[in-house]
Enzyme design. Structure first.
Site, PDB file in Angstrom:
ATOM      1  N   SER A  65       0.787  -1.133   0.053  1.00  0.00           N
ATOM      2  CA  SER A  65      -0.030  -0.004  -0.053  1.00  0.00           C
ATOM      3  C   SER A  65       0.871   1.265   0.320  1.00  0.00           C
ATOM      4  CB  SER A  65      -0.989   0.058   1.229  1.00  0.00           C
ATOM      5  OG  SER A  65      -1.882  -1.127   0.866  1.00  0.00           O
ATOM      6  N   GLU A  67       3.357   1.810  -1.652  1.00  0.00           N
ATOM      7  CA  GLU A  67       3.591   2.111  -3.326  1.00  0.00           C
ATOM      8  C   GLU A  67       2.669   2.532  -3.985  1.00  0.00           C
ATOM      9  OE1 GLU A  67       5.044  -0.728  -1.457  1.00  0.00           O
ATOM     10  OE2 GLU A  67       6.848   0.682  -0.953  1.00  0.00           O
ATOM     11  N   VAL A  90      -4.204  -2.964   4.447  1.00  0.00           N
ATOM     12  CA  VAL A  90      -3.425  -2.676   5.531  1.00  0.00           C
ATOM     13  C   VAL A  90      -3.865  -3.177   6.793  1.00  0.00           C
ATOM     14  CG1 VAL A  90      -1.580  -1.281   6.755  1.00  0.00           C
ATOM     15  CG2 VAL A  90      -2.550  -0.327   4.452  1.00  0.00           C
ATOM     16  N   GLU A  94       2.415  -6.238  14.884  1.00  0.00           N
ATOM     17  CA  GLU A  94       2.760  -5.839  16.385  1.00  0.00           C
ATOM     18  C   GLU A  94       3.371  -4.806  16.603  1.00  0.00           C
ATOM     19  OE1 GLU A  94       4.342 -10.761  16.781  1.00  0.00           O
ATOM     20  OE2 GLU A  94       5.542  -9.109  16.858  1.00  0.00           O
ATOM     21  N   THR A  95       3.639  -3.943  15.622  1.00  0.00           N
ATOM     22  CA  THR A  95       4.410  -2.721  15.719  1.00  0.00           C
ATOM     23  C   THR A  95       3.562  -1.566  15.150  1.00  0.00           C
ATOM     24  OG1 THR A  95       5.432  -2.746  13.664  1.00  0.00           O
ATOM     25  CG2 THR A  95       6.341  -3.905  15.297  1.00  0.00           C
ATOM     26  N   HIS A  97       4.199   0.273  12.764  1.00  0.00           N
ATOM     27  CA  HIS A  97       4.311   0.176  11.096  1.00  0.00           C
ATOM     28  C   HIS A  97       2.969   0.488  10.476  1.00  0.00           C
ATOM     29  CE1 HIS A  97       5.847  -1.401   7.334  1.00  0.00           C
ATOM     30  NE2 HIS A  97       6.690  -0.253   7.523  1.00  0.00           N
ATOM     31  N   ARG A 136     -15.237  -6.418   4.760  1.00  0.00           N
ATOM     32  CA  ARG A 136     -15.424  -4.935   3.969  1.00  0.00           C
ATOM     33  C   ARG A 136     -14.942  -5.321   2.588  1.00  0.00           C
ATOM     34  NH1 ARG A 136     -15.196  -4.399   9.099  1.00  0.00           N
ATOM     35  NH2 ARG A 136     -15.857  -2.510  10.353  1.00  0.00           N
TER      36      ARG A 136
HETATM   37  N1  LIG Z   1       2.051  -4.643   6.459  1.00  0.00           N
HETATM   38  C1  LIG Z   1       1.492  -4.194   5.300  1.00  0.00           C
HETATM   39  C2  LIG Z   1       2.161  -3.578   4.348  1.00  0.00           C
HETATM   40  N2  LIG Z   1       3.497  -3.149   4.380  1.00  0.00           N
HETATM   41  C3  LIG Z   1       4.484  -2.977   3.316  1.00  0.00           C
HETATM   42  C4  LIG Z   1       4.154  -1.549   2.940  1.00  0.00           C
HETATM   43  O1  LIG Z   1       3.226  -1.234   2.320  1.00  0.00           O
HETATM   44  C5  LIG Z   1       5.168  -1.231   1.645  1.00  0.00           C
HETATM   45  O2  LIG Z   1       5.341  -2.152   0.822  1.00  0.00           O
HETATM   46  C6  LIG Z   1       6.833  -1.537   2.417  1.00  0.00           C
HETATM   47  O3  LIG Z   1       6.944  -0.706   3.705  1.00  0.00           O
HETATM   48  C7  LIG Z   1       7.751  -1.107   1.438  1.00  0.00           C
HETATM   49  O4  LIG Z   1       7.817   0.288   1.229  1.00  0.00           O
HETATM   50  N3  LIG Z   1       1.462  -3.215   3.080  1.00  0.00           N
HETATM   51  C8  LIG Z   1       0.180  -3.508   3.000  1.00  0.00           C
HETATM   52  O5  LIG Z   1      -0.411  -2.980   1.824  1.00  0.00           O
HETATM   53  N4  LIG Z   1      -0.544  -3.973   4.004  1.00  0.00           N
HETATM   54  C9  LIG Z   1      -0.013  -4.443   5.017  1.00  0.00           C
HETATM   55  O6  LIG Z   1      -0.820  -4.844   5.964  1.00  0.00           O
HETATM   56  C1  LIG Z   2       0.968  -2.887   8.291  1.00  0.00           C
HETATM   57  C2  LIG Z   2       2.182  -3.568   8.500  1.00  0.00           C
HETATM   58  O1  LIG Z   2       3.187  -3.157   7.925  1.00  0.00           O
HETATM   59  C3  LIG Z   2       2.435  -4.543   9.502  1.00  0.00           C
HETATM   60  O2  LIG Z   2       1.138  -5.758   9.180  1.00  0.00           O
HETATM   61  C4  LIG Z   2       3.573  -5.176   9.756  1.00  0.00           C
HETATM   62  O3  LIG Z   2       3.380  -6.189  11.003  1.00  0.00           O
HETATM   63  P1  LIG Z   2       4.549  -5.898  12.137  1.00  0.00           P
HETATM   64  O4  LIG Z   2       4.059  -4.589  12.731  1.00  0.00           O
HETATM   65  O5  LIG Z   2       4.155  -7.007  13.128  1.00  0.00           O
HETATM   66  O6  LIG Z   2       5.871  -6.030  11.716  1.00  0.00           O
END
Ligand SMILES: Nc1c(NC[C@H](O)[C@H](O)[C@H](O)CO)[nH]c(=O)[nH]c1=O
Ligand SMILES: CC(=O)[C@@H](O)COP(=O)(O)O
Length: 160
Positions: A65, A67, A90, A94-95, A97, A136
């Site tokens: 997402s 990108e 998304v 755990e973090t 991120h 959803r």
């Molecule tokens: N954890 C999820 C991600 N993580 C990857 C990021 O979107 C991205 O591709 C990476 O950080 C490299 O730039 N992406 C999702 O679409 N959904 C997730 O749950």
């Molecule tokens: C949205 C994310 O990047 C997430 O799913 C990654 O998982 P984590 O936070 O456990 O590294």
């Protein structure tokens, strides 16, 4: 819950804007592809119902997402579509991120709407778990891809 009270997934085909003269782009994230493919299918059905021509229905995939912003930007600059739909899922891990990805994508897509005179539709699910995402993307709460395509058509012809 907002979604429980407002489901745009049921739409009136006869009320859709005519897509025969429109070019619509869809950029799809490959993360959580079970979800994003369901979202894409919902959007595809609406656009086909609206009469989009195969050659004017563009699809690109991106890794995640985050990108989506660059993918939509490049699609706009290369093909000048009448609207672009950004599809992603998304799911919280755990973090922190999750928070950074969701915020960056939302802000980036908002910025594209301002930077270009082309509507870029935010069809990115931001869920705490997989079940919420399933609900959803063709489940009990409808399909946000369906809703996004209806929005894309309406915005593409806004002011015409
Ligand atoms: N954890 C999820 C991600 N993580 C990857 C990021 O979107 C991205 O591709 C990476 O950080 C490299 O730039 N992406 C999702 O679409 N959904 C997730 O749950
Ligand atoms: C949205 C994310 O990047 C997430 O799913 C990654 O998982 P984590 O936070 O456990 O590294």
């Amino acid at each position: 819950m907002a979604t429980e009270n407002k489901n745009l997934s049921d739409y009136d085909k006869s009320a859709l804007p005519d897509a025969a003269s429109l070019r619509i782009g869809v950029v799809v994230s490959e993360w959580n592809s079970e979800i994003t493919e369901s979202l894409f299918s919902g959007a595809e059905e609406v656009l086909q119902d609206a009469g989009i021509l195969p050659g004017n229905f563009l699809r690109w995939n991106v890794p995640g997402s985050f990108e989506l912003v660059f993918g939509c930007k490049r699609m706009i600059e290369k093909h000048a579509p009448d609207a672009v739909i950004a599809i992603g899922s998304v799911i919280r891990g755990e973090t922190q991120h999750f928070d950074y990805v969701c915020s960056a994508v939302a802000q980036g897509i908002k910025d594209l709407n301002i930077q270009y005179n082309i509507p870029v539709i935010f069809c990115v699910l931001t869920d705490d778990n997989l079940q919420q995402a399933k609900d959803r993307s063709g489940g009990k709460h409808g399909n946000k891809g369906t809703e996004a395509a209806v929005v894309a058509l309406k915005m593409a012809v806004l002011g015409n």
